[in-house]
Write a protein that holds these residues in place. Sequence first.
Motif, mmCIF file in Angstrom:
data_model
loop_
_atom_site.group_PDB
_atom_site.id
_atom_site.type_symbol
_atom_site.label_atom_id
_atom_site.label_comp_id
_atom_site.label_asym_id
_atom_site.label_seq_id
_atom_site.Cartn_x
_atom_site.Cartn_y
_atom_site.Cartn_z
ATOM 1 N N ASP A 44 32.356 44.878 37.364
ATOM 2 C CA ASP A 44 33.709 44.643 37.855
ATOM 3 C C ASP A 44 34.219 45.942 38.450
ATOM 4 O OD1 ASP A 44 33.798 41.991 36.989
ATOM 5 O OD2 ASP A 44 34.470 42.575 34.990
ATOM 6 N N VAL A 63 36.985 48.287 40.105
ATOM 7 C CA VAL A 63 38.443 48.397 40.072
ATOM 8 C C VAL A 63 38.993 49.346 41.127
ATOM 9 C CG1 VAL A 63 38.633 47.724 37.650
ATOM 10 C CG2 VAL A 63 38.390 50.145 38.249
ATOM 11 N N ALA A 64 38.133 50.192 41.702
ATOM 12 C CA ALA A 64 38.591 51.132 42.738
ATOM 13 C C ALA A 64 37.431 51.458 43.666
ATOM 14 C CB ALA A 64 39.120 52.409 42.110
ATOM 15 N N THR A 79 34.308 52.635 41.535
ATOM 16 C CA THR A 79 34.510 52.850 40.105
ATOM 17 C C THR A 79 34.668 51.500 39.424
ATOM 18 O OG1 THR A 79 35.593 54.951 40.570
ATOM 19 C CG2 THR A 79 35.935 54.021 38.385
ATOM 20 N N THR A 80 33.992 51.347 38.287
ATOM 21 C CA THR A 80 34.008 50.074 37.570
ATOM 22 C C THR A 80 35.072 50.065 36.482
ATOM 23 O OG1 THR A 80 32.422 50.772 35.902
ATOM 24 C CG2 THR A 80 31.516 49.863 37.936
ATOM 25 N N ALA A 81 35.297 48.894 35.924
ATOM 26 C CA ALA A 81 36.274 48.732 34.846
ATOM 27 C C ALA A 81 35.895 49.548 33.619
ATOM 28 C CB ALA A 81 36.403 47.256 34.489
#
Length: 65
Positions: free
Chosen positions: A29, A31-32, A41-43
């Motif tokens: 997932d 997120v950015a 960048t992941t969760a």
Amino acid sequence: MEERLRTKSSPLVRKIAAEHDNLTAHRRDVVAVDPVARSATTASGETFTGDYLVLAPGAQANFFG
């Protein structure tokens, strides 16, 4: 080719991965995304960088009625 690409990806991803030794695929997932730094960048806080980042949004069918 990594085991997870052999078993948990689409036939197209498996075909592309078989042709490239330096390809790494992840299912996370995101997120950015920073296009200047070429990073995602992941969760969970992991940051992936590379010359090319291919992001594919997932979809789930939702049938009403």
